[in-house]
Design an enzyme around this catalytic site. Structure first.
Site, PDB file in Angstrom:
ATOM      1  N   LYS A  14       0.821  -1.212   0.000  1.00  0.00           N
ATOM      2  CA  LYS A  14       0.000   0.000   0.000  1.00  0.00           C
ATOM      3  C   LYS A  14       0.855   1.263   0.000  1.00  0.00           C
ATOM      4  CE  LYS A  14      -2.234  -1.057   3.811  1.00  0.00           C
ATOM      5  NZ  LYS A  14      -1.728  -2.352   4.239  1.00  0.00           N
ATOM      6  N   ARG A  89      -9.711   0.390   9.138  1.00  0.00           N
ATOM      7  CA  ARG A  89      -9.235  -0.957   9.461  1.00  0.00           C
ATOM      8  C   ARG A  89     -10.250  -1.749  10.261  1.00  0.00           C
ATOM      9  NH1 ARG A  89      -3.433  -0.015   9.044  1.00  0.00           N
ATOM     10  NH2 ARG A  89      -2.219  -1.853   9.545  1.00  0.00           N
ATOM     11  N   ARG A 128      11.786  -5.736   4.838  1.00  0.00           N
ATOM     12  CA  ARG A 128      11.659  -4.308   5.160  1.00  0.00           C
ATOM     13  C   ARG A 128      12.249  -4.036   6.549  1.00  0.00           C
ATOM     14  NH1 ARG A 128       5.718  -1.700   4.823  1.00  0.00           N
ATOM     15  NH2 ARG A 128       5.446  -2.463   6.936  1.00  0.00           N
ATOM     16  N   ARG A 134      11.321   0.481  11.578  1.00  0.00           N
ATOM     17  CA  ARG A 134      10.060   0.024  12.168  1.00  0.00           C
ATOM     18  C   ARG A 134      10.253  -1.203  13.032  1.00  0.00           C
ATOM     19  NH1 ARG A 134       4.953   0.285   8.257  1.00  0.00           N
ATOM     20  NH2 ARG A 134       4.246  -1.017   9.990  1.00  0.00           N
ATOM     21  N   ARG A 146      -0.075  -9.218  13.227  1.00  0.00           N
ATOM     22  CA  ARG A 146      -0.714  -8.159  12.432  1.00  0.00           C
ATOM     23  C   ARG A 146      -1.544  -8.758  11.298  1.00  0.00           C
ATOM     24  NH1 ARG A 146       4.704  -5.564  11.396  1.00  0.00           N
ATOM     25  NH2 ARG A 146       3.771  -4.442   9.664  1.00  0.00           N
TER      26      ARG A 146
HETATM   27  P1  ADP Z   1       1.117  -2.255   8.216  1.00  0.00           P
HETATM   28  O1  ADP Z   1      -0.111  -2.199   7.370  1.00  0.00           O
HETATM   29  O2  ADP Z   1       2.338  -2.657   7.451  1.00  0.00           O
HETATM   30  O3  ADP Z   1       0.928  -3.026   9.492  1.00  0.00           O
HETATM   31  P2  ADP Z   1       0.742   0.512   9.049  1.00  0.00           P
HETATM   32  O4  ADP Z   1       1.803   1.533   8.962  1.00  0.00           O
HETATM   33  O5  ADP Z   1      -0.503   0.738   8.257  1.00  0.00           O
HETATM   34  O6  ADP Z   1       1.480  -0.804   8.654  1.00  0.00           O
HETATM   35  O7  ADP Z   1       0.297   0.319  10.570  1.00  0.00           O
HETATM   36  C1  ADP Z   1       1.221   0.032  11.588  1.00  0.00           C
HETATM   37  C2  ADP Z   1       0.467  -0.155  12.918  1.00  0.00           C
HETATM   38  O8  ADP Z   1      -0.209   1.085  13.255  1.00  0.00           O
HETATM   39  C3  ADP Z   1      -0.656  -1.184  12.917  1.00  0.00           C
HETATM   40  O9  ADP Z   1      -0.179  -2.483  13.182  1.00  0.00           O
HETATM   41  C4  ADP Z   1      -1.569  -0.654  14.038  1.00  0.00           C
HETATM   42  O10 ADP Z   1      -1.048  -0.958  15.320  1.00  0.00           O
HETATM   43  C5  ADP Z   1      -1.478   0.845  13.876  1.00  0.00           C
HETATM   44  N1  ADP Z   1      -2.541   1.373  12.975  1.00  0.00           N
HETATM   45  C6  ADP Z   1      -2.353   1.949  11.749  1.00  0.00           C
HETATM   46  N2  ADP Z   1      -3.533   2.310  11.207  1.00  0.00           N
HETATM   47  C7  ADP Z   1      -4.495   1.956  12.106  1.00  0.00           C
HETATM   48  C8  ADP Z   1      -5.915   2.036  12.121  1.00  0.00           C
HETATM   49  N3  ADP Z   1      -6.604   2.562  11.097  1.00  0.00           N
HETATM   50  N4  ADP Z   1      -6.575   1.568  13.214  1.00  0.00           N
HETATM   51  C9  ADP Z   1      -5.914   1.045  14.248  1.00  0.00           C
HETATM   52  N5  ADP Z   1      -4.578   0.924  14.302  1.00  0.00           N
HETATM   53  C10 ADP Z   1      -3.859   1.368  13.244  1.00  0.00           C
END
Ligand code: ADP
Length: 191
Positions: A14, A89, A128, A134, A146
């Site tokens: 994404k 999400r 990554r 991260r 996750r």
């Molecule tokens: P990835 O999709 O690779 O896990 P993101 O950068 O989108 O990476 O998200 C990293 C973390 O941030 C998630 O595992 C979660 O803990 C938190 N997070 C991100 N977006 C949301 C969301 N919309 N609702 C709840 N938690 C979120």
């Protein structure tokens, strides 16, 4: 306005595709992951709380991310459209987003979901993790957690958009350019 949700599990590409899409279509990129990491970098109270949750591979509470998105929408009144990445999400986030966009007299045009096999996701995220800062990408158990949260909570978001006939699934494997081509084909057919 043209509002797009780029959807898919962690590691589905994404972020990579978002960068290319905002450059091509002039959309404003709203990534809740990036917004949360910026709070962490600034060591705000919100960031410190969020980091503990993110490092376990769990979701930050709905009200926190909905509040961040609401502020970001207000801060960009002149945007041509928004690209939502990592949000919504949960079904509650999807409903809240519809209400926020409704207030702005706009709506989601399409949700594009990138499909990638679990083994490929784990491989990409561990890779990554070797170079990014991260901490949630370095531990395979956190990565699998996750992905499990994606299946238990986030996949329902796709059903929400399916109900409005706005969900489109795309193959998220292949080269970055091949995948970008598939995404642009869907966007162009809706502009
Ligand atoms: P990835 O999709 O690779 O896990 P993101 O950068 O989108 O990476 O998200 C990293 C973390 O941030 C998630 O595992 C979660 O803990 C938190 N997070 C991100 N977006 C949301 C969301 N919309 N609702 C709840 N938690 C979120």
């Amino acid at each position: 306005m043209f509002n797009l949700i780029l959807f898919g599990p962690p590691g589905s590409g994404k972020g990579t595709q978002s960068e290319k899409l905002i450059a091509k279509y002039g959309l404003k990129h709203l990534s809740t992951g990036d917004l949360l990491r910026s709070e962490i970098a600034q060591q705000t109270a919100l960031g410190l709380e969020a980091k503990k949750i993110m490092d376990k591979g769990h979701l930050v509470p709905d009200e926190v991310v909905i509040g961040m998105i609401s502020s970001a929408l207000d801060a960009n009144p002149d945007a041509k459209g928004f690209l939502f990445d990592g949000f919504p999400r949960t079904a509650a986030q999807a409903e809240a987003l519809d209400k926020l966009l409704d207030l702005k007299k706009t709506s989601i045009n399409v949700m594009l979901a990138l499909e990638v096999s679990e083994e490929e996701l784990v491989k990409r995220l561990l890779k990554r993790g070797e170079t990014s800062s991260r901490s949630d990408d370095t531990n395979e158990a956190v990565i699998r957690q996750r992905i499990a949260v994606y299946h238990s909570k986030t996949a329902a978001v796709a059903d929400y958009y399916k109900g409005f006939d706005k969900a489109v699934y795309l193959k998220g494997e292949g080269t970055v350019e091949e995948i970008f081509g598939r995404i642009c084909g869907e966007v162009d057919s809706r502009l």
